[in-house]
Design an enzyme around this catalytic site. Structure first.
Site, short mmCIF file in Angstrom:
data_model
loop_
_atom_site.label_atom_id
_atom_site.label_comp_id
_atom_site.label_asym_id
_atom_site.label_seq_id
_atom_site.Cartn_x
_atom_site.Cartn_y
_atom_site.Cartn_z
N HIS A 42 -32.88 -56.74 -1.00
CA HIS A 42 -32.48 -56.06 -2.23
C HIS A 42 -32.12 -57.07 -3.33
O HIS A 42 -32.58 -56.96 -4.47
CB HIS A 42 -31.27 -55.15 -1.92
CG HIS A 42 -30.75 -54.38 -3.08
ND1 HIS A 42 -30.78 -52.99 -3.13
CD2 HIS A 42 -30.17 -54.76 -4.24
CE1 HIS A 42 -30.25 -52.59 -4.28
NE2 HIS A 42 -29.87 -53.65 -4.96
N GLU A 43 -31.33 -58.08 -2.97
CA GLU A 43 -30.90 -59.07 -3.97
C GLU A 43 -32.06 -59.95 -4.43
O GLU A 43 -32.18 -60.26 -5.62
CB GLU A 43 -29.75 -59.93 -3.44
CG GLU A 43 -28.48 -59.16 -3.07
CD GLU A 43 -28.02 -58.20 -4.15
OE1 GLU A 43 -28.16 -58.51 -5.35
OE2 GLU A 43 -27.53 -57.11 -3.79
N HIS A 55 -34.12 -58.33 -7.00
CA HIS A 55 -33.56 -58.45 -8.36
C HIS A 55 -34.02 -59.74 -9.04
O HIS A 55 -34.25 -59.76 -10.24
CB HIS A 55 -32.03 -58.44 -8.31
CG HIS A 55 -31.42 -57.07 -8.26
ND1 HIS A 55 -31.68 -56.10 -9.20
CD2 HIS A 55 -30.56 -56.51 -7.39
CE1 HIS A 55 -30.99 -55.00 -8.92
NE2 HIS A 55 -30.31 -55.21 -7.81
N CYS A 81 -27.49 -49.24 -5.70
CA CYS A 81 -27.53 -50.46 -6.51
C CYS A 81 -26.52 -50.31 -7.63
O CYS A 81 -26.44 -49.24 -8.26
CB CYS A 81 -28.95 -50.62 -7.09
SG CYS A 81 -29.11 -52.04 -8.19
#
Ligand code: ZN
Length: 194
Positions: free
Chosen positions: A151-152, A155, A109
């Site tokens: 993953h995004e 966030h 990341c």
């Protein structure tokens, strides 16, 4: 313009991002932000960048996994990860549905610079979102692209891979490259006591 990528510990990485209205998404400010996020992601380099990583709690991310990055990776590693080129695109206000058994690979990341860890992620991801023009976009992704999306979108929900990783697997990218990257994941887990 290259934006500053914030690192773990910045409060913005731990809050729920705010959804954008269609008008806001189409504004010149957001278009400018998307251009700068694209430039920042390419410069890093990375395959995804979420607005909270540049200090803005907005439900917006850019993704791109270009062929030229993949050319540096051995074909068998690309195949193992189900990694294929993904053209540049924007996701805004995404909702995520997961499908398939978790698969485990090391991921990094840009907000945890220099580190990597083994992270289980679902094999498939189905995303409903808006594109850069504010039009509805449905994505059915598998393999590495599904991992990038998860993953995004993490966030945007104030989560990072450290919340999902095998904690014993956290290591520097340098040590990963020198000591672990050539081993099968099953052996890595055994040697790390996972
Ligand atoms: Zn990240």
């Amino acid at each position: 313009m290259r934006l500053k990528i914030v690192q773990a510990g910045e409060p913005v990485l731990r809050v729920q991002a705010r959804r954008l209205s269609r008008k806001e998404l189409l504004s010149s400010e957001t278009r400018q932000l998307i251009d700068w996020m694209r430039e920042t992601m390419r410069d890093a380099p990375g395959v995804g960048l979420a607005a909270p990583q540049v200090g803005l709690p907005l439900a917006l991310a850019v993704i791109e996994d270009p062929p030229e990055v993949q050319r540096a990776i051995p074909p068998e590693k690309l195949a193992e990860r189900g990694r294929r080129p993904v053209p540049f695109h924007v996701i805004a206000n995404p909702t995520l549905r997961l499908e398939g058994e978790p698969v485990e690979f090391f991921e990094g990341c840009l907000s945890l610079a220099g580190l990597t860890a083994l992270v289980p992620r679902s094999l498939r991801a189905h995303v409903e979102c808006l594109d850069h023009n504010g039009n509805p976009l449905t994505i059915h992704a598998e393999g590495w692209y599904a991992r990038i999306l998860q993953h995004e979108i993490d966030h945007l929900n104030g989560a990072m891979y450290v919340d999902r990783m095998h904690t014993r697997s956290l290591m520097t990218i340098d040590h990963f490259t020198r000591l672990w990257s050539e081993l099968p994941i099953a052996e890595v887990k055994k040697n790390l006591g996972i």
